[in-house]
Scaffold this active site. Structure first.
Site, mmCIF file in Angstrom:
data_model
loop_
_atom_site.group_PDB
_atom_site.id
_atom_site.type_symbol
_atom_site.label_atom_id
_atom_site.label_comp_id
_atom_site.label_asym_id
_atom_site.label_seq_id
_atom_site.Cartn_x
_atom_site.Cartn_y
_atom_site.Cartn_z
ATOM 1 N N TYR A 12 0.954 -1.335 0.193
ATOM 2 C CA TYR A 12 0.061 -0.185 0.152
ATOM 3 C C TYR A 12 0.845 1.282 -0.037
ATOM 4 C CZ TYR A 12 -3.518 3.230 1.711
ATOM 5 O OH TYR A 12 -4.305 4.386 2.211
ATOM 6 N N LYS B 181 1.036 4.145 -2.799
ATOM 7 C CA LYS B 181 0.760 5.450 -2.644
ATOM 8 C C LYS B 181 1.826 6.350 -2.927
ATOM 9 C CE LYS B 181 -3.596 5.140 -1.335
ATOM 10 N NZ LYS B 181 -4.677 5.828 -2.058
#
Length: 289
Positions: A171, A175
């Protein structure tokens, strides 16, 4: 008349949480909104047309204009269909809010290839694919002589910028990639009248409630009448402003939570050591560690 009157917006992942608040506010400000949501679970599995349609019904009941879309934005063809729907339904596209995401948390040593690929695909490719097709549309419009005042708002995260979180290598990497994508796209698309920015929001959503070590913080009850700093609606006013035709901001990444908005900066020099000749390993050990 709202600040977005006459503008057409796509919001991905708009069936719940932060994306839902974006769609509702953009519509209240006068935008016609394509509400995209595959309707999957936290980990991306499954699908359900209900969440996107429910948001559309909320918008239309309030007098706004909206249509549901359940295409998979992590698919090049799905993203193309999403952009085409906006243009065909509302006559154009002015705003793209990339927000869709999932979680498949695991520590690096135990993470599976499938966990890595799923998160990178939904977040990073799920931003790049709609951005590509929207950019191609705006490029064609610009070359045809149209005066574009378009805006893209991407969704990065504290996890990928200023607050790395153990268990979220996939993640956080996605990002951080989205933040970099934002800066590159801002540089490329300015010539076509398109601004590109990103937000790194902190709010209570089904994803943050499931984040290791953070769920309890977000789940804490707020006494009635007090300001709820983690409510997802606190994020959307910044998105609405960045989406406005008269906003000049581009190439920025903003952290936003509750009543605070902070401009973030990427990698930069914090200390430099220099040598008058070729480096030796011993020199580096003495001066860096």
């Amino acid at each position: 008349m709202g600040s977005l009157a006459g503008r057409v917006a796509i919001v991905t992942g708009a069936g719940r949480g932060i994306g839902r608040e974006h769609a509702l506010l953009l519509a209240r400000e006068g935008a016609s909104v394509v509400v995209n949501d595959l309707g999957g679970a936290n980990d991306g599995s499954g699908s359900d047309a209900g969440p996107a349609q429910q948001v559309v019904e909320e918008i239309t009941a309030d007098g706004g204009k909206a249509v549901a879309n359940t295409d998979n934005v992590a698919s090049w063809d799905g993203a193309r269909a999403l952009v085409d729907q906006a243009v065909q339904t509302f006559g154009g596209l002015d705003i793209l809010v990339n927000n869709a995401g999932i979680l498949r948390d695991a520590f690096v040593a135990s993470m599976t290839e499938e966990q890595w690929d799923a998160v990178i695909t939904v977040h990073l490719k799920g931003h790049a694919a709609p951005l590509h097709h929207a950019a191609a549309y705006w490029k064609a419009q610009s070359k045809a002589g149209a005066d574009r005042q378009a805006s893209v708002i991407n969704t990065a995260s504290a996890s990928g910028t200023f607050m790395p979180n153990a268990g979220q290598a996939n993640y956080g990497a996605a990002k951080a990639g989205i933040a970099a994508l934002t800066l590159v796209a801002a540089d490329e698309l300015e010539r076509y009248g398109v601004r590109v920015n990103a937000i790194a929001p902190v709010a209570r959503t089904r994803l943050t409630l499931a984040t290791p070590g953070m769920g309890a913080l977000f789940a804490a009850e707020v006494p009635e009448g007090e300001f709820d700093a983690f409510h997802p609606a606190n994020i959307s006013p910044l998105v609405a402003r960045l989406a406005a035709a008269d906003c000049a901001v581009t190439g920025k990444v903003f952290a936003v939570q509750g009543g605070g908005i902070s401009e973030l900066a990427g990698w930069h020099d914090v200390a430099t050591v220099e040598s008058e000749g070729p480096w030796t390993i011993a020199d580096i050990a003495d001066r860096i560690g």
